[in-house]
Design a protein around this motif. Sequence first.
Motif, mmCIF file in Angstrom:
data_model
loop_
_atom_site.group_PDB
_atom_site.id
_atom_site.type_symbol
_atom_site.label_atom_id
_atom_site.label_comp_id
_atom_site.label_asym_id
_atom_site.label_seq_id
_atom_site.Cartn_x
_atom_site.Cartn_y
_atom_site.Cartn_z
ATOM 1 N N PHE A 8 0.778 -1.181 -0.193
ATOM 2 C CA PHE A 8 0.141 -0.239 0.167
ATOM 3 C C PHE A 8 0.287 0.699 0.344
ATOM 4 N N SER A 9 0.121 2.081 -0.912
ATOM 5 C CA SER A 9 1.578 3.295 -0.844
ATOM 6 C C SER A 9 0.544 4.630 -0.479
ATOM 7 N N PHE A 10 0.893 5.629 -0.103
ATOM 8 C CA PHE A 10 -0.387 6.595 -0.020
ATOM 9 C C PHE A 10 0.120 7.563 -1.029
ATOM 10 N N GLU A 11 1.618 8.248 -0.547
ATOM 11 C CA GLU A 11 2.292 9.305 -1.418
ATOM 12 C C GLU A 11 2.763 8.915 -2.000
ATOM 13 N N GLY A 12 3.289 7.564 -2.942
ATOM 14 C CA GLY A 12 4.170 7.267 -4.143
ATOM 15 C C GLY A 12 5.626 6.659 -3.410
ATOM 16 N N ASN A 13 5.428 6.282 -1.540
ATOM 17 C CA ASN A 13 6.950 5.757 -1.417
ATOM 18 C C ASN A 13 7.293 4.369 -1.502
ATOM 19 N N THR A 14 6.303 3.950 -0.870
ATOM 20 C CA THR A 14 6.518 2.871 -0.618
ATOM 21 C C THR A 14 5.771 1.912 -2.097
ATOM 22 N N LYS A 15 5.472 2.999 -3.210
ATOM 23 C CA LYS A 15 5.036 2.322 -4.716
ATOM 24 C C LYS A 15 6.332 2.552 -5.545
ATOM 25 N N PRO A 79 4.038 1.879 3.930
ATOM 26 C CA PRO A 79 4.537 3.262 4.794
ATOM 27 C C PRO A 79 4.282 2.718 5.841
ATOM 28 N N VAL A 80 5.154 3.846 6.934
ATOM 29 C CA VAL A 80 4.655 3.826 8.440
ATOM 30 C C VAL A 80 4.230 4.778 8.976
ATOM 31 N N TRP A 81 3.069 4.227 9.631
ATOM 32 C CA TRP A 81 1.782 5.335 10.222
ATOM 33 C C TRP A 81 1.982 5.191 11.711
ATOM 34 N N ALA A 82 2.671 6.102 12.570
ATOM 35 C CA ALA A 82 1.612 6.248 13.720
ATOM 36 C C ALA A 82 2.631 4.809 13.886
ATOM 37 N N GLY A 83 3.997 4.445 13.739
ATOM 38 C CA GLY A 83 4.750 3.959 13.989
ATOM 39 C C GLY A 83 4.306 2.552 13.972
ATOM 40 N N SER A 84 2.920 2.342 12.981
ATOM 41 C CA SER A 84 2.943 0.756 12.600
ATOM 42 C C SER A 84 2.777 1.209 11.101
ATOM 43 N N GLY A 111 11.521 9.298 8.983
ATOM 44 C CA GLY A 111 12.454 9.928 9.876
ATOM 45 C C GLY A 111 12.990 8.544 11.513
ATOM 46 N N GLY A 112 11.221 8.137 11.178
ATOM 47 C CA GLY A 112 11.244 7.617 12.966
ATOM 48 C C GLY A 112 11.347 6.730 12.876
ATOM 49 N N GLY A 113 11.736 5.474 11.869
ATOM 50 C CA GLY A 113 12.082 4.547 11.295
ATOM 51 C C GLY A 113 11.226 3.480 11.689
HETATM 52 C C1 LIG Z 1 -0.857 9.261 8.799
HETATM 53 C C2 LIG Z 1 0.881 8.640 8.321
HETATM 54 C C3 LIG Z 1 0.886 8.762 9.590
HETATM 55 C C4 LIG Z 1 2.473 8.854 9.170
HETATM 56 N N1 LIG Z 1 3.041 8.678 10.449
HETATM 57 C C5 LIG Z 1 4.531 8.469 10.575
HETATM 58 C C6 LIG Z 1 5.390 7.869 11.573
HETATM 59 O O1 LIG Z 1 4.662 7.496 12.890
HETATM 60 N N2 LIG Z 1 6.876 7.828 12.077
HETATM 61 C C7 LIG Z 1 7.524 7.987 10.770
HETATM 62 O O2 LIG Z 1 8.766 8.342 10.965
HETATM 63 N N3 LIG Z 1 6.624 8.719 9.743
HETATM 64 C C8 LIG Z 1 4.799 8.650 9.612
HETATM 65 N N4 LIG Z 1 4.458 9.686 8.630
HETATM 66 C C9 LIG Z 1 5.191 8.958 7.515
HETATM 67 C C10 LIG Z 1 5.307 7.933 5.832
HETATM 68 O O3 LIG Z 1 5.666 7.371 6.364
HETATM 69 C C11 LIG Z 1 6.639 8.360 5.323
HETATM 70 O O4 LIG Z 1 5.366 10.122 4.558
HETATM 71 C C12 LIG Z 1 6.165 7.523 3.904
HETATM 72 O O5 LIG Z 1 7.132 7.640 2.968
HETATM 73 C C13 LIG Z 1 4.852 7.421 3.515
HETATM 74 O O6 LIG Z 1 4.822 6.811 2.233
HETATM 75 P P1 LIG Z 1 4.303 6.491 0.740
HETATM 76 O O7 LIG Z 1 4.353 7.868 0.402
HETATM 77 O O8 LIG Z 1 4.462 5.071 0.717
HETATM 78 O O9 LIG Z 1 2.590 6.670 1.573
HETATM 79 C C14 LIG Z 1 3.296 9.456 7.918
HETATM 80 C C15 LIG Z 1 2.350 9.352 7.285
HETATM 81 C C16 LIG Z 1 0.929 9.511 7.229
HETATM 82 C C17 LIG Z 1 0.253 9.881 5.711
#
Ligand SMILES: Cc1cc2nc3c(=O)[nH]c(=O)nc-3n(C[C@H](O)[C@H](O)[C@H](O)COP(=O)(O)O)c2cc1C
Length: 157
Positions: A8-15, A79-84, A111-113
């Motif tokens: 799953f990718s919300f903003e293209g990075n994981t994609k 993507p990491v969301w809220a640490g998960s 950046g949160g790992g």
């Molecule tokens: C709802 C939400 C929660 C997030 N929580 C974290 C987080 O806990 N730690 C972190 O390092 N990044 C967090 N991020 C940043 C995303 O993990 C990061 O931008 C990632 O590269 C997005 O991947 P995507 O482009 O595939 O969606 C969060 C982003 C969103 C939208």
Amino acid sequence: MSVLVVYFSFEGNTKSVAETIGQTLHADIVELKTSKNYPTVGIGKYFWGGKSVVFGDKPALTNERINLSHYDTIIIGTPVWAGSFAPPIRSFVNDYQIRNKQIAIFASHGGGGAVKCFAKLKEALPENKFIGEVAYVGPKKNPESLESAAKWAEGLL
Ligand SMILES: Cc1cc2nc3c(=O)[nH]c(=O)nc-3n(C[C@H](O)[C@H](O)[C@H](O)COP(=O)(O)O)c2cc1C
């Protein structure tokens, strides 16, 4: 050996990482899609996305049913969301009986790992063999991350 990259990718990075890995391994790729759309701008995206993680949401996937019996290795990206891991990954884990697979996981984060995220994903997928994990910060704009992802993928199998 058949390999599936599912992400799953919300903003293209994981994609961007998923496509790199898929091309490197000549794997099938499935991007998980949901009928529910999260807000993409402003504080709302963090609020709704974060809330959805905290409440353990499993948004309905709109993808065609995947026949996982075709694959012995599944590479899961989130993507990491809220640490998960992101809620659509929870839906995927919930919708499929994933057992006795080789599983590798990759994540994009801000950046949160991804240590906690990976631990939670492993916990959600018992009875599988984990063969690798890797995480990148903002890989979409970073060719070095994508090169590294290709090498990581080659080293998996
Ligand atoms: C709802 C939400 C929660 C997030 N929580 C974290 C987080 O806990 N730690 C972190 O390092 N990044 C967090 N991020 C940043 C995303 O993990 C990061 O931008 C990632 O590269 C997005 O991947 P995507 O482009 O595939 O969606 C969060 C982003 C969103 C939208």
